[in-house]
Design an enzyme around this catalytic site. Structure first.
Site, PDB file in Angstrom:
ATOM      1  N   ARG A   8       0.800  -1.152   0.055  1.00  0.00           N
ATOM      2  CA  ARG A   8      -0.193  -0.303   0.190  1.00  0.00           C
ATOM      3  C   ARG A   8       0.535   1.933  -0.201  1.00  0.00           C
ATOM      4  O   ARG A   8       0.786   1.906  -0.854  1.00  0.00           O
ATOM      5  CB  ARG A   8      -0.819  -0.049   1.353  1.00  0.00           C
ATOM      6  CG  ARG A   8      -2.201  -1.552   0.865  1.00  0.00           C
ATOM      7  CD  ARG A   8      -2.672  -1.378   0.216  1.00  0.00           C
ATOM      8  NE  ARG A   8      -3.831  -2.237  -0.207  1.00  0.00           N
ATOM      9  CZ  ARG A   8      -3.677  -3.645   0.029  1.00  0.00           C
ATOM     10  NH1 ARG A   8      -2.699  -4.109  -0.612  1.00  0.00           N
ATOM     11  NH2 ARG A   8      -4.439  -4.243  -0.020  1.00  0.00           N
ATOM     12  N   ALA A  35       6.635   9.818  24.634  1.00  0.00           N
ATOM     13  CA  ALA A  35       5.675  10.434  23.650  1.00  0.00           C
ATOM     14  C   ALA A  35       5.621  10.463  22.060  1.00  0.00           C
ATOM     15  O   ALA A  35       5.423   9.444  21.265  1.00  0.00           O
ATOM     16  CB  ALA A  35       3.911  11.518  24.524  1.00  0.00           C
ATOM     17  N   ASP A  56      17.376   7.673  25.098  1.00  0.00           N
ATOM     18  CA  ASP A  56      16.902   7.575  25.122  1.00  0.00           C
ATOM     19  C   ASP A  56      17.699   7.657  27.105  1.00  0.00           C
ATOM     20  O   ASP A  56      17.555   5.970  27.129  1.00  0.00           O
ATOM     21  CB  ASP A  56      15.173   7.795  26.083  1.00  0.00           C
ATOM     22  CG  ASP A  56      14.410   8.286  26.955  1.00  0.00           C
ATOM     23  OD1 ASP A  56      13.341   9.044  26.086  1.00  0.00           O
ATOM     24  OD2 ASP A  56      14.014   7.331  27.686  1.00  0.00           O
ATOM     25  N   ARG A  67      -0.587   7.973  26.756  1.00  0.00           N
ATOM     26  CA  ARG A  67      -0.027   7.937  25.847  1.00  0.00           C
ATOM     27  C   ARG A  67       1.213   7.471  25.033  1.00  0.00           C
ATOM     28  O   ARG A  67       1.676   7.603  23.871  1.00  0.00           O
ATOM     29  CB  ARG A  67       0.310   9.773  25.451  1.00  0.00           C
ATOM     30  CG  ARG A  67       2.047  10.687  26.986  1.00  0.00           C
ATOM     31  CD  ARG A  67       1.849  11.544  27.100  1.00  0.00           C
ATOM     32  NE  ARG A  67       2.551  12.182  27.765  1.00  0.00           N
ATOM     33  CZ  ARG A  67       2.683  11.226  29.402  1.00  0.00           C
ATOM     34  NH1 ARG A  67       1.604  10.985  29.743  1.00  0.00           N
ATOM     35  NH2 ARG A  67       4.255  11.724  29.939  1.00  0.00           N
ATOM     36  N   LYS A  82      13.519   2.905  28.899  1.00  0.00           N
ATOM     37  CA  LYS A  82      12.365   3.529  27.335  1.00  0.00           C
ATOM     38  C   LYS A  82      12.619   2.704  26.149  1.00  0.00           C
ATOM     39  O   LYS A  82      12.542   2.259  24.968  1.00  0.00           O
ATOM     40  CB  LYS A  82      11.715   4.742  27.283  1.00  0.00           C
ATOM     41  CG  LYS A  82      10.652   4.928  28.122  1.00  0.00           C
ATOM     42  CD  LYS A  82      10.746   7.115  28.349  1.00  0.00           C
ATOM     43  CE  LYS A  82      10.047   6.721  29.770  1.00  0.00           C
ATOM     44  NZ  LYS A  82       9.422   8.482  29.326  1.00  0.00           N
ATOM     45  N   VAL A 106      22.214  12.602  26.218  1.00  0.00           N
ATOM     46  CA  VAL A 106      23.283  13.553  24.793  1.00  0.00           C
ATOM     47  C   VAL A 106      23.045  14.425  26.103  1.00  0.00           C
ATOM     48  O   VAL A 106      22.715  15.485  25.844  1.00  0.00           O
ATOM     49  CB  VAL A 106      22.423  13.312  23.850  1.00  0.00           C
ATOM     50  CG1 VAL A 106      22.075  11.165  23.381  1.00  0.00           C
ATOM     51  CG2 VAL A 106      20.958  14.398  23.898  1.00  0.00           C
ATOM     52  N   CYS A 182       4.178  18.956  30.161  1.00  0.00           N
ATOM     53  CA  CYS A 182       3.487  17.643  30.218  1.00  0.00           C
ATOM     54  C   CYS A 182       2.906  17.016  31.959  1.00  0.00           C
ATOM     55  O   CYS A 182       1.608  16.631  32.298  1.00  0.00           O
ATOM     56  CB  CYS A 182       4.000  16.216  28.988  1.00  0.00           C
ATOM     57  SG  CYS A 182       3.674  17.088  27.823  1.00  0.00           S
TER      58      CYS A 182
END
Length: 338
Positions: A8, A35, A56, A67, A82, A106, A182
């Site tokens: 597709r 997220a 991460d 989320r 993560k 980092v 957040c």
């Protein structure tokens, strides 16, 4: 691998068979696996990216699951890093993709190494200090990157092509100090996916080398308030910009412009001091801290969350008690101050 897997996508004329082969050959680095990073990573892996590097410093928490689509309750219970959890899930989605996971915070040296190996970098970080370093390294090594951010129901995305578009420094002039995150005002999942829809679409255009189709505008939106804005940025590029101008000095790669961290002697405490002295509004910050206990006096704000106590001073300094781990301290710092 089934020949029909990408059928597709190959039927979509701007990609086609040739574009799919280019996707297969390219290396994308995602800085951050929260997220935005989780959503972008899944889309790129499903698209058949050849090599994906996920970077991460954090681990999965239960509050992430609302989320951050790659993670499970088990990941949160085990506090799985993560990057590790993301790779495990992504390999289940597409075992044909080469995935490198890096658990680290980092700084300049790490960013330089990552950019030199990448065709494209996606921003999924949680703070502007890292973004400004990404911006300077991007200009130094002429590697495109795509900025993205969201909080609440609001989001932003902008694609930066060194030598062609304005850079993030052109847009912002200086690093924004403080602001909503957040962890202080929340975020809804649709805002995350709206940002990554823009980021990954722009990424695919770059990967298949369809540069004429790039948006070339700063996208911003507020889903809850039904607002969508597309701002032309052509005239924002500055010849004298220290990050991308004719005499670029890459200021955010200098230690002078980076947050200073130190473990205080004889104490389980890390001090974090911003590169630029601030006038932190402690009352406003206290109003945004909904979880945990706070106490405020004219000189400082004390905030207790879990085993850590954070003490914020008006000049922007923060003492994080209960840890000697600088990476953990930076993680907590950026969760609150962004």
């Amino acid at each position: 691998m089934s020949a029909d897997r990408y059928s597709r996508q190959k039927l979509f004329a701007p990609i086609g068979q040739a574009g799919q082969q280019l996707i297969r050959e390219k290396h994308v680095v995602i800085i951050g696996a929260g997220a935005l990073g989780a959503s972008s990573a899944e889309q790129l892996v499903r698209a058949g990216i050849g090599h994906l590097t996920i970077v991460d410093r954090d681990y999965v928490e239960m509050s992430n699951l609302q989320r951050q689509q790659l993670y499970s309750e088990e990941d949160a219970e085990l506090r799985t890093p993560k990057a590790i959890a993301a790779k495990g899930r992504l390999q289940q989605i597409n075992s044909d993709v080469s995935i490198t996971e890096l658990i680290m915070d980092v700084q300049r040296e790490e960013l330089e190494e990552l950019f030199q190996a990448a065709d494209l970098v996606l921003d999924a970080t949680d703070n502007f200090e890292t973004r400004m370093m990404i911006n300077d390294v991007s200009q130094l090594y002429h590697v495109p990157w795509i900025y993205g951010g969201c909080v609440g129901s609001y989001g932003l995305s902008y694609t930066i092509i060194p030598g062609q578009t304005p850079c993030l420094h052109c847009l912002l002039e200086t690093v924004p100090l403080g602001g909503a995150t957040c962890d202080t005002v929340g975020v809804i999942s649709p805002a995350v996916h709206m940002v990554t829809a823009h980021q990954v679409t722009e990424a695919l255009k770059i990967i298949v080398e369809d540069f004429d189709s790039l948006h070339k505008k700063l996208i911003s939106f507020d889903l809850w308030n039904n607002q969508y804005t597309s701002i032309k940025m052509d005239n924002v590029k500055k010849a004298e910009c220290p990050s991308c101008g004719e005499d670029a000095s890459y200021p955010f790669l200098s230690p002078v412009n980076q947050t200073k961290t130190a473990v205080l002697c004889g104490r389980d405490t890390v001090q974090i001091r911003p590169a630029v002295k601030q006038d932190l509004n402690l009352e406003s910050l206290r109003e945004r801290l909904h979880e945990g206990d706070t106490s405020l006096n004219p000189f400082l704000l004390s905030y207790q969350t879990g085993e850590q106590q954070m003490v914020f001073f008006k000049d922007g300094r923060v003492l994080i008690h209960g840890t000697k781990d600088i990476t953990e301290a930076r993680r907590l710092y950026h969760k609150i101050l962004g």
